[in-house]
Enzyme design. Sequence first.
Site, PDB file in Angstrom:
ATOM      1  N   ASN A 259      66.488  57.564 -52.073  1.00  0.00           N
ATOM      2  CA  ASN A 259      67.003  56.332 -52.673  1.00  0.00           C
ATOM      3  C   ASN A 259      65.927  55.712 -53.560  1.00  0.00           C
ATOM      4  O   ASN A 259      64.776  56.163 -53.546  1.00  0.00           O
ATOM      5  CB  ASN A 259      67.365  55.316 -51.574  1.00  0.00           C
ATOM      6  CG  ASN A 259      68.719  55.605 -50.941  1.00  0.00           C
ATOM      7  OD1 ASN A 259      69.568  56.290 -51.516  1.00  0.00           O
ATOM      8  ND2 ASN A 259      68.922  55.065 -49.747  1.00  0.00           N
TER       9      ASN A 259
ATOM     10  N   HIS B  92      77.991  56.585 -51.712  1.00  0.00           N
ATOM     11  CA  HIS B  92      77.437  57.140 -52.959  1.00  0.00           C
ATOM     12  C   HIS B  92      78.536  57.804 -53.801  1.00  0.00           C
ATOM     13  O   HIS B  92      78.308  58.831 -54.443  1.00  0.00           O
ATOM     14  CB  HIS B  92      76.331  58.161 -52.671  1.00  0.00           C
ATOM     15  CG  HIS B  92      75.120  57.593 -51.995  1.00  0.00           C
ATOM     16  ND1 HIS B  92      74.008  57.157 -52.672  1.00  0.00           N
ATOM     17  CD2 HIS B  92      74.844  57.378 -50.681  1.00  0.00           C
ATOM     18  CE1 HIS B  92      73.099  56.711 -51.815  1.00  0.00           C
ATOM     19  NE2 HIS B  92      73.590  56.826 -50.591  1.00  0.00           N
TER      20      HIS B  92
HETATM   21 FE1  HDD Z   1      73.067  59.439 -47.013  1.00  0.00          FE
HETATM   22  C1  HDD Z   1      75.169  60.685 -49.362  1.00  0.00           C
HETATM   23  C2  HDD Z   1      70.663  58.937 -49.410  1.00  0.00           C
HETATM   24  C3  HDD Z   1      71.080  57.858 -44.699  1.00  0.00           C
HETATM   25  C4  HDD Z   1      75.216  60.297 -44.608  1.00  0.00           C
HETATM   26  N1  HDD Z   1      72.941  59.740 -48.992  1.00  0.00           N
HETATM   27  C5  HDD Z   1      73.926  60.275 -49.790  1.00  0.00           C
HETATM   28  C6  HDD Z   1      73.459  60.334 -51.141  1.00  0.00           C
HETATM   29  C7  HDD Z   1      72.194  59.848 -51.153  1.00  0.00           C
HETATM   30  C8  HDD Z   1      71.870  59.476 -49.803  1.00  0.00           C
HETATM   31  C9  HDD Z   1      71.282  59.712 -52.353  1.00  0.00           C
HETATM   32  C10 HDD Z   1      74.259  60.836 -52.323  1.00  0.00           C
HETATM   33  C11 HDD Z   1      74.019  62.297 -52.583  1.00  0.00           C
HETATM   34  C12 HDD Z   1      74.775  62.717 -53.820  1.00  0.00           C
HETATM   35  O1  HDD Z   1      74.411  62.243 -54.905  1.00  0.00           O
HETATM   36  O2  HDD Z   1      75.696  63.506 -53.683  1.00  0.00           O
HETATM   37  N2  HDD Z   1      71.278  58.496 -47.058  1.00  0.00           N
HETATM   38  C13 HDD Z   1      70.407  58.500 -48.121  1.00  0.00           C
HETATM   39  C14 HDD Z   1      69.125  57.955 -47.685  1.00  0.00           C
HETATM   40  C15 HDD Z   1      69.247  57.646 -46.368  1.00  0.00           C
HETATM   41  C16 HDD Z   1      70.596  57.994 -45.968  1.00  0.00           C
HETATM   42  C17 HDD Z   1      67.906  57.815 -48.575  1.00  0.00           C
HETATM   43  C18 HDD Z   1      68.237  57.069 -45.427  1.00  0.00           C
HETATM   44  C19 HDD Z   1      66.981  57.277 -45.530  1.00  0.00           C
HETATM   45  N3  HDD Z   1      73.153  59.109 -45.026  1.00  0.00           N
HETATM   46  C20 HDD Z   1      72.227  58.469 -44.245  1.00  0.00           C
HETATM   47  C21 HDD Z   1      72.614  58.559 -42.863  1.00  0.00           C
HETATM   48  C22 HDD Z   1      73.778  59.271 -42.833  1.00  0.00           C
HETATM   49  C23 HDD Z   1      74.103  59.596 -44.193  1.00  0.00           C
HETATM   50  C24 HDD Z   1      71.830  57.989 -41.701  1.00  0.00           C
HETATM   51  C25 HDD Z   1      74.630  59.690 -41.660  1.00  0.00           C
HETATM   52  C26 HDD Z   1      74.291  59.766 -40.442  1.00  0.00           C
HETATM   53  N4  HDD Z   1      74.904  60.269 -46.998  1.00  0.00           N
HETATM   54  C27 HDD Z   1      75.590  60.573 -45.880  1.00  0.00           C
HETATM   55  C28 HDD Z   1      76.875  61.322 -46.136  1.00  0.00           C
HETATM   56  C29 HDD Z   1      76.855  61.475 -47.688  1.00  0.00           C
HETATM   57  C30 HDD Z   1      75.585  60.744 -48.066  1.00  0.00           C
HETATM   58  C31 HDD Z   1      78.090  60.730 -45.527  1.00  0.00           C
HETATM   59  C32 HDD Z   1      78.084  61.050 -48.477  1.00  0.00           C
HETATM   60  C33 HDD Z   1      78.393  62.159 -49.432  1.00  0.00           C
HETATM   61  C34 HDD Z   1      77.487  63.216 -49.074  1.00  0.00           C
HETATM   62  O3  HDD Z   1      76.687  62.834 -48.043  1.00  0.00           O
HETATM   63  O4  HDD Z   1      77.416  64.315 -49.572  1.00  0.00           O
HETATM   64  O5  HDD Z   1      76.804  62.557 -45.523  1.00  0.00           O
END
Ligand code: HDD
Length: 700
Positions: A153, A80
Amino acid sequence: MTKTAHPSRSPATHTGKGGETHQTAGGETPVMTTQQGLAISDDQNTLRVGPGGPALLEDFHFREKIFHFDHERIPERVVHARGYGAHGYFELTDSLADVCRADIFGRVGERTPAFVRFSTVAGNKGSADMVRDVRGFAVKLYTQQGNWDLVGNNIPVFFIQDAIKFPDFVHAAKQAPDRDFPQAQTAHDNFWDFVSLSPEATHMVCWAMSDRAIPRSFRFMEGFGVHTFRLINAEGRSTYVKFHWKPRLGLQSVVWNEALKINGADPDFHRRDLWQAITSGNFPEWDLGVQLFDDEFADGFAFDILDPTKLIPEELVPVRRVGRLVLDRMPDNFFAETEQVAFCTQNIIPGIDFTNDPLLQGRNFSYLDTQTERLGGPNFTHIPINAPKCPFHNFQQDGHMAMHNPRGRANYEPNSWSQPAGGPRESTDGYRSFAQEQSGPKLRQRSESFADHYSQARQFFISQTPVEQAHMRDAFVFELSKVETPAIRARMVSHLLHVDPGLAEGVARGLGLSPLPQPAAAARPVLTGLGPSAALSILKNGPDSFEGRRLGIIVTDGVDATLLAALRKAAEAVGATTELIAPTVAGLHDSAGNELVAQQKINGGPSVLYDAVALLPTVEGANLLRHEATMRDFIADAYAHAKFIAHNDAAELLLAAAGLHPKARDEGVIALEKPKDAAEFIQTCAALRLWARETRAQAV
Ligand code: HDD
């Protein structure tokens, strides 16, 4: 910072408040200073020994400026990375107090400040907006009981069931590590290798190959909290909930060929769209919907409500609309707000709780962890965009960039110094986890109830209109044609055979794959009794007006003033916007002699940037433009993308030059004979596309 008097500077530059140094007070221009507040006399030349001599190490102003520039970047989000945010508010329209004790759901009419960041998932920060990808829909609500982040999402399910698979999934989706391409797309071997080896991904892959993954605008897409959460009421009773955001302007996507061209014409297409809507006062709006259900429903449902690869059809549990989210202000500074905002699934408030969804539980660790890395330490919650807007107090202290530190002697609790104000609240308004009974052996084992990977994928497919189904088939063919390893293509088709044999055969045909592979081994028989759900289709949930959409009008010098005015008026009357596209952006007049400003020169404003188009050249203008390749593309693309095209008599020349002779046209190419035809044309545009044209082309 201490205030120092300086006769030559405006007082506003001395406030010491972060982020205000670019502002002026009372119209005065502020004097430029170093970070230490020292007025700068020359910002263009380094300190040197004579005009041709070496630069001096003593030049602290040069060193400070370059030092700061060298450190401007922070790590981009691991997923993202490309996103765009806006401020707004949530307003409750229907009380949920019976099922939830959260303050935000208690008082109808009350507004809670919000910040929303939309994003693509796979691409880097500088990638294009209109890629085939899931869109992030992350909402931060600054409630009076603390920040609540709903990090969702635009697709209601996910690729994997357990968070431990997330690094593998993301590695496979992003650029391959040896070559660092492809950028921002899943059309490559690694992605399809991983998902075809993970049958649980099949449902979400179907969504990703649908037009949901190429939304026309952030304003026209849904958002989903994905997981099942809990709402807890004042008596401590739990109700399960799935969260939905429903766009007031209806759903809309683009077509794939259009998406490819938009990325070239305007890589910032989605950003610009949101910016233009909000800065022109057309504030986008979504309804917050909740699906509420209890254990009895969960026990009788064909799937596990804790499985994030499944949704609950709205026909089974209707969506109750309880509030609205309005985005009405762009950030003052992209970096300070959109880049530094830190969403975290574990940010919840009293009245809301997690469930044992294994994806959600893993996310609760990941977000805080990644933000510590990305924002440089544990104090990122002190950055204004992340800080709560309600009072907050604790004894956490120190660390890099600590801005809020305990005052006085007490920095621990219990203590004898700051009581009674400083301790936790034992009363009802403090956060308490739902006391769910838990027992069982420690195991690394996927629940049996998560084993059906195809039934809902099938249900999604049969819920689409034929046009949407064809788009899905074409998307699979496009992506898998970029896969170089034939075995991976065949393996993916082996899953699609469970989704829909017609889909699988169509994809195999498009790939030149023969004979069909054997169906993949399925842990559970596919439930063929699940009927279609209209809520899953975009076209069944489109708007009933042209509101919020954009009409592109080709004009040349001397354009018919009455017809142009009628068209613009009709568009504005329904809340649509218009742009003029002309041979030159300036130096134009209409037939009444009024000066016109065009927003685009013809080769910078292709029809893919518009929802519908109108051609209003003069005869001389048409004679000039018919030799222009971009003019022919403009019309040919608008036609191929099933858009409505209005035209005057002079435009016959242009239509012919683009191959649209009268016999080759259909009812979507509309002659504007008199000004009153304009309103009728705009009404027709409410259908957004003439899909019958695409179906006919497919038949050929
Ligand atoms: Fe995630 C970012 C949505 C599963 C780990 N995720 C991130 C963002 C969104 C989502 C919208 C961007 C937030 C922003 O605008 O700063 N992610 C989801 C959805 C998931 C999902 C809807 C499943 C239902 N994500 C998911 C899993 C993991 C992560 C299973 C890790 C185990 N997601 C992350 C992250 C991020 C992220 C690596 C990257 C930057 C941040 O968090 O701040 O932690």
